[in-house]
Structure formats: C-alpha cells, structure tokens
Design a protein around this motif. Structure first.
Motif, PDB file in Angstrom:
ATOM      1  N   LEU A  85      21.283  11.308  29.199  1.00 22.94           N
ATOM      2  CA  LEU A  85      22.228  10.544  28.388  1.00 22.94           C
ATOM      3  C   LEU A  85      21.545   9.306  27.829  1.00 22.94           C
ATOM      4  O   LEU A  85      21.014   8.487  28.589  1.00 22.94           O
ATOM      5  N   SER A  86      21.575   9.154  26.500  1.00 19.61           N
ATOM      6  CA  SER A  86      21.029   7.963  25.850  1.00 19.61           C
ATOM      7  C   SER A  86      22.167   7.164  25.236  1.00 19.61           C
ATOM      8  O   SER A  86      22.909   7.679  24.396  1.00 19.61           O
ATOM      9  N   VAL A  87      22.325   5.928  25.661  1.00 19.19           N
ATOM     10  CA  VAL A  87      23.347   5.032  25.121  1.00 19.19           C
ATOM     11  C   VAL A  87      22.652   4.008  24.231  1.00 19.19           C
ATOM     12  O   VAL A  87      21.739   3.303  24.675  1.00 19.19           O
ATOM     13  N   ILE A  88      23.090   3.933  22.969  1.00 21.07           N
ATOM     14  CA  ILE A  88      22.421   3.080  21.977  1.00 21.07           C
ATOM     15  C   ILE A  88      23.383   1.990  21.502  1.00 21.07           C
ATOM     16  O   ILE A  88      24.502   2.286  21.096  1.00 21.07           O
ATOM     17  N   GLY A  89      22.934   0.744  21.548  1.00 23.56           N
ATOM     18  CA  GLY A  89      23.764  -0.352  21.064  1.00 23.56           C
ATOM     19  C   GLY A  89      23.657  -1.560  21.963  1.00 23.56           C
ATOM     20  O   GLY A  89      22.597  -1.875  22.501  1.00 23.56           O
ATOM     21  N   THR A 107      29.280   4.266   3.894  1.00 26.50           N
ATOM     22  CA  THR A 107      29.279   5.642   4.385  1.00 26.50           C
ATOM     23  C   THR A 107      29.599   5.726   5.870  1.00 26.50           C
ATOM     24  O   THR A 107      29.529   6.782   6.455  1.00 26.50           O
ATOM     25  N   GLY A 108      29.957   4.623   6.473  1.00 21.94           N
ATOM     26  CA  GLY A 108      30.295   4.696   7.886  1.00 21.94           C
ATOM     27  C   GLY A 108      30.406   3.336   8.521  1.00 21.94           C
ATOM     28  O   GLY A 108      30.224   2.312   7.883  1.00 21.94           O
ATOM     29  N   SER A 109      30.743   3.306   9.795  1.00 21.65           N
ATOM     30  CA  SER A 109      30.803   2.073  10.560  1.00 21.65           C
ATOM     31  C   SER A 109      29.391   1.663  10.944  1.00 21.65           C
ATOM     32  O   SER A 109      28.476   2.473  10.908  1.00 21.65           O
ATOM     33  N   PRO A 110      29.201   0.403  11.340  1.00 23.81           N
ATOM     34  CA  PRO A 110      27.847  -0.046  11.640  1.00 23.81           C
ATOM     35  C   PRO A 110      27.188   0.692  12.794  1.00 23.81           C
ATOM     36  O   PRO A 110      25.981   0.887  12.780  1.00 23.81           O
ATOM     37  N   ASP A 111      27.956   1.139  13.809  1.00 23.04           N
ATOM     38  CA  ASP A 111      27.316   1.771  14.962  1.00 23.04           C
ATOM     39  C   ASP A 111      27.025   3.249  14.759  1.00 23.04           C
ATOM     40  O   ASP A 111      26.264   3.847  15.513  1.00 23.04           O
ATOM     41  N   VAL A 166      15.755   8.337  22.904  1.00 20.56           N
ATOM     42  CA  VAL A 166      16.614   9.505  22.660  1.00 20.56           C
ATOM     43  C   VAL A 166      15.890  10.830  22.826  1.00 20.56           C
ATOM     44  O   VAL A 166      16.518  11.894  22.742  1.00 20.56           O
ATOM     45  N   LEU A 167      14.596  10.815  23.071  1.00 18.99           N
ATOM     46  CA  LEU A 167      13.828  12.053  23.174  1.00 18.99           C
ATOM     47  C   LEU A 167      14.410  12.972  24.251  1.00 18.99           C
ATOM     48  O   LEU A 167      14.611  12.561  25.391  1.00 18.99           O
ATOM     49  N   ASP A 168      14.711  14.206  23.851  1.00 20.80           N
ATOM     50  CA  ASP A 168      15.245  15.244  24.743  1.00 20.80           C
ATOM     51  C   ASP A 168      16.655  14.947  25.248  1.00 20.80           C
ATOM     52  O   ASP A 168      17.125  15.606  26.184  1.00 20.80           O
ATOM     53  N   ALA A 169      17.338  13.983  24.667  1.00 20.46           N
ATOM     54  CA  ALA A 169      18.683  13.630  25.150  1.00 20.46           C
ATOM     55  C   ALA A 169      19.672  14.759  24.884  1.00 20.46           C
ATOM     56  O   ALA A 169      19.681  15.368  23.812  1.00 20.46           O
ATOM     57  N   ASP A 170      20.516  15.024  25.870  1.00 20.61           N
ATOM     58  CA  ASP A 170      21.600  15.979  25.694  1.00 20.61           C
ATOM     59  C   ASP A 170      22.771  15.330  24.965  1.00 20.61           C
ATOM     60  O   ASP A 170      23.503  16.000  24.230  1.00 20.61           O
ATOM     61  N   PHE A 171      22.942  14.023  25.183  1.00 14.92           N
ATOM     62  CA  PHE A 171      24.037  13.278  24.556  1.00 14.92           C
ATOM     63  C   PHE A 171      23.520  11.928  24.076  1.00 14.92           C
ATOM     64  O   PHE A 171      22.846  11.216  24.823  1.00 14.92           O
ATOM     65  N   VAL A 172      23.849  11.605  22.833  1.00 14.09           N
ATOM     66  CA  VAL A 172      23.539  10.293  22.262  1.00 14.09           C
ATOM     67  C   VAL A 172      24.862   9.568  22.081  1.00 14.09           C
ATOM     68  O   VAL A 172      25.761  10.043  21.384  1.00 14.09           O
ATOM     69  N   TYR A 173      24.982   8.420  22.711  1.00 12.68           N
ATOM     70  CA  TYR A 173      26.258   7.718  22.815  1.00 12.68           C
ATOM     71  C   TYR A 173      26.137   6.356  22.130  1.00 12.68           C
ATOM     72  O   TYR A 173      25.314   5.534  22.504  1.00 12.68           O
ATOM     73  N   ALA A 174      26.977   6.123  21.117  1.00 12.64           N
ATOM     74  CA  ALA A 174      26.977   4.827  20.421  1.00 12.64           C
ATOM     75  C   ALA A 174      27.808   3.830  21.210  1.00 12.64           C
ATOM     76  O   ALA A 174      29.025   3.970  21.323  1.00 12.64           O
ATOM     77  N   SER A 175      27.146   2.826  21.761  1.00  7.78           N
ATOM     78  CA  SER A 175      27.843   1.786  22.510  1.00  7.78           C
ATOM     79  C   SER A 175      28.510   0.810  21.555  1.00  7.78           C
ATOM     80  O   SER A 175      28.082   0.623  20.412  1.00  7.78           O
ATOM     81  N   ARG A 176      29.585   0.170  22.013  1.00  6.08           N
ATOM     82  CA  ARG A 176      30.226  -0.880  21.210  1.00  6.08           C
ATOM     83  C   ARG A 176      29.234  -1.997  20.924  1.00  6.08           C
ATOM     84  O   ARG A 176      28.354  -2.287  21.719  1.00  6.08           O
ATOM     85  N   TRP A 177      29.429  -2.647  19.796  1.00  2.06           N
ATOM     86  CA  TRP A 177      28.548  -3.751  19.411  1.00  2.06           C
ATOM     87  C   TRP A 177      29.049  -5.088  19.917  1.00  2.06           C
ATOM     88  O   TRP A 177      28.281  -6.037  20.015  1.00  2.06           O
TER      89      TRP A 177
END
Length: 329
Positions: A159-163, A291-295, A223-234
């Motif tokens: 699991l990779s959490v980004i933010g 085209t989208g939200s910042p996260d 994120v390499l090989d991540a099964d899930f990429v999760y956008a954390s709140r900013w």
C-alpha cells in the motif's frame, strides 16, 4: 482466539489488536453479503444511538444512520450548538447524561479532549470518526475494500499512501497496515512527514507483525509494485490558511495522475482516496487544474483503477460492523 469487542470503545486503530482489526474487516464483509442477499438479521432492535458532531459531514452521518437503521437501531443527532466545545465539567456531566439515555455514541470531528471526556464519563461504547488524530472506521472500510479487489491476504498487500503524511487518515492507515503486516509506504514531502516518534512506533509495530514501513519523498520508488495507491488528504481539519497554502505548494507534485499509477509497474494496481473528501470536497485555492482536484486528476478518479465508490459503500458496512461487534447481544 475468540474475539469479544462487546461494550468496547473504538477510538483509534491503536486500541485494536491485530486480530480484532481483522475480525472487524471480516464482519463488515459478512454484513455486506447479508445486506445484498436480503438475509441480514437485525441485531440492534431497541438500541438508541447518538451521533455527536462538531463538523456536519453528510456522508459520514448517512453511513452511520443507514448502518443503524439496517440493524433496527434509532439515531439522534447532536450538533455543536447543543454542547460545549471545551473539555470541562459541563461536557463530563453531559456525557454522563447521554450514557443514561443512549446505548452508544458516535463522535464525528470532535477534538481529542472532548471525545476523551465523553468516552471516560459516558459508560457506553463511544466511537471516533474523523477526529484530528484518527479515523478507525475508515481503516476498516479501506481494508475491506482492498480484500475485495485482490486475491492477496492483507499481509501480502503493498500500500502506497501519497500526500500529507501528518493528517489523521494517513496516520491511521499506517498503524492499521502495521498491525496486519502490510508493506506500507508513505510518500510525502519531508516537511509533511509524521514526527519521528510516530515513525519509530509504526516501524516497530510493522516489524512485530511481519510487515514493512517506509517514509519516502521519491514518488517512483514509493509506488513501485504497489497494489493500491491511496491519495491522502492535503489538509487537517483545523488547518490555518497560511499553513494550507504552504501545504499546497509542497504537495502539488504529489497529486496522483495516471503517470503515478503507471509508475507502479503493476497493471492491477487500484486507486483509493479518503472518502469524506471525495463526497464532501470543499474547494480551496490550490495548484489543481480544471481536470480534477489537486490530490487526484479526474481521469484517475474515473479510471478502471479507481475503487473510491466501493470505499464509499464499504464505510457504511464498516460502521455497521463496529456497531454489531460492540452492541449486539
């Protein structure tokens, strides 16, 4: 080992043993199957529940009310104009009175001090959702969702959490992942990493349960090989404008784009996002585009990799699991 959560508070992921966390995830899955098949059994008839909130988040409230209704319970909502905001003798008195009237209390967005005072005095199960420190219900819902979209055990998931690494959602996921033995990566600007004490605690918990914990700035490595990429709140709930503006500057390169998912090298990687932000997003000045939200970009949110709507549904099932586990006779 037999799991018994009857009468327990659920205030943070820290208070749940690994087996208890897995039990709630499985119970949420079982209750989802029962609801969809029409075989759900009402186990909370005659129960009265309070939804006590500082911030009125319609999605969180709806998940609680539907979960309670499905199980035969009644819900009364108590807003910030109906209780004092500071921990004091008045709050403790009110908590004691609520404990005489209700069978459980869900606290949404309350400060840690107020929530702790309520839990100490009420004498009934108290649940924490979306406080500044933790959101255990979202962790149960997210782990349930992960199990639905991979053949792997939770202990084999990456699991990779980004933010923003300091917000409650990212910290709750980190501790939850450590308890079930995931390979967890927190990808964040160094200025927004959790404090060292938290990092050390998460690493120790992960090591104890056969998992991994890492904090990185390099998105590609994270994120390499991540099964899930999760956008954390900013932003935190109480983020000051000046701090929020600084966070936007730091986090703009960390918005999840299609290139981010491609960098995993995993064609089955899924995208996740903090659900209340997805449903109740409040617009801020930010580095995002049209085209989208910042996260996360719109094409990520609407891609085949996105499972945010499954997360949204599962928050209701996770809420129900916590209610049943702590209140059903």
């Amino acid at each position: 080992m037999s799991i018994n959560l009857h009468g327990r508070n659920v205030l943070s992921v820290d208070t749940l043993a690994p087996g208890e966390l897995r039990f709630l995830v499985q119970l949420a899955s079982d209750l989802k199957v029962a609801k969809r098949s029409g075989s759900e059994r009402k186990q909370l008839c005659t129960r009265s529940l309070a939804f006590m909130y500082e911030r009125n988040l319609p999605f969180v409230r709806a998940a609680f009310e539907v979960a309670a209704c499905d199980q035969g319970a009644r819900v009364i909502c108590i807003g910030p104009d109906q209780f004092a905001r500071e921990p004091s003798s008045e709050i403790r008195q009110m908590a004691g009175m609520l404990g005489r009237i209700f069978d459980a209390i869900e606290c949404c967005g309350l400060s840690h001090d107020i929530m702790t005072a309520v839990a100490e005095r009420a004498g009934i199960p108290v649940y924490n959702v979306l406080s500044q420190q933790c959101d255990p219900c979202q962790v149960v819902a997210d782990f349930q969702t992960m199990r639905e979209f991979t053949h792997k055990h939770l202990s084999d998931v990456t699991l990779s959490v980004i933010g923003n690494g300091r917000v409650s959602g990212a910290r709750s996921l980190a501790i939850g992942a450590a308890k079930v033995g995931m390979d967890f990566r927190l990808v964040s600007p160094k200025e927004l990493w959790p404090d060292q004490q938290f990092i050390d605690r998460a690493k120790a918990e992960a090591w104890k349960n056969g998992g991994k914990f890492a904090v990185l700035e390099d998105i590609a490595a994270g994120v390499l090989d991540a099964d899930f990429v999760y956008a954390s709140r900013w932003f935190s709930h109480d983020e000051e404008n000046a701090r929020a503006d600084r966070a936007v500057q730091l986090l703009t390169p960390f918005g999840v784009r299609m290139a981010t998912l491609e960098a995993t090298g995993n064609p089955h990687s899924k995208f996740m996002r903090f659900v209340p932000d997805f449903v109740c997003h409040q617009t801020r000045k930010s580095g995002g585009d049209e085209t989208g939200s910042p996260d996360a970009s719109q094409n990520v949110l609407e891609s085949k990799a996105s499972i945010v709507l499954d997360q949204a549904e599962n928050r209701m099932h996770a809420t129900k699991a916590i209610l049943v586990a702590t209140l059903a006779r």
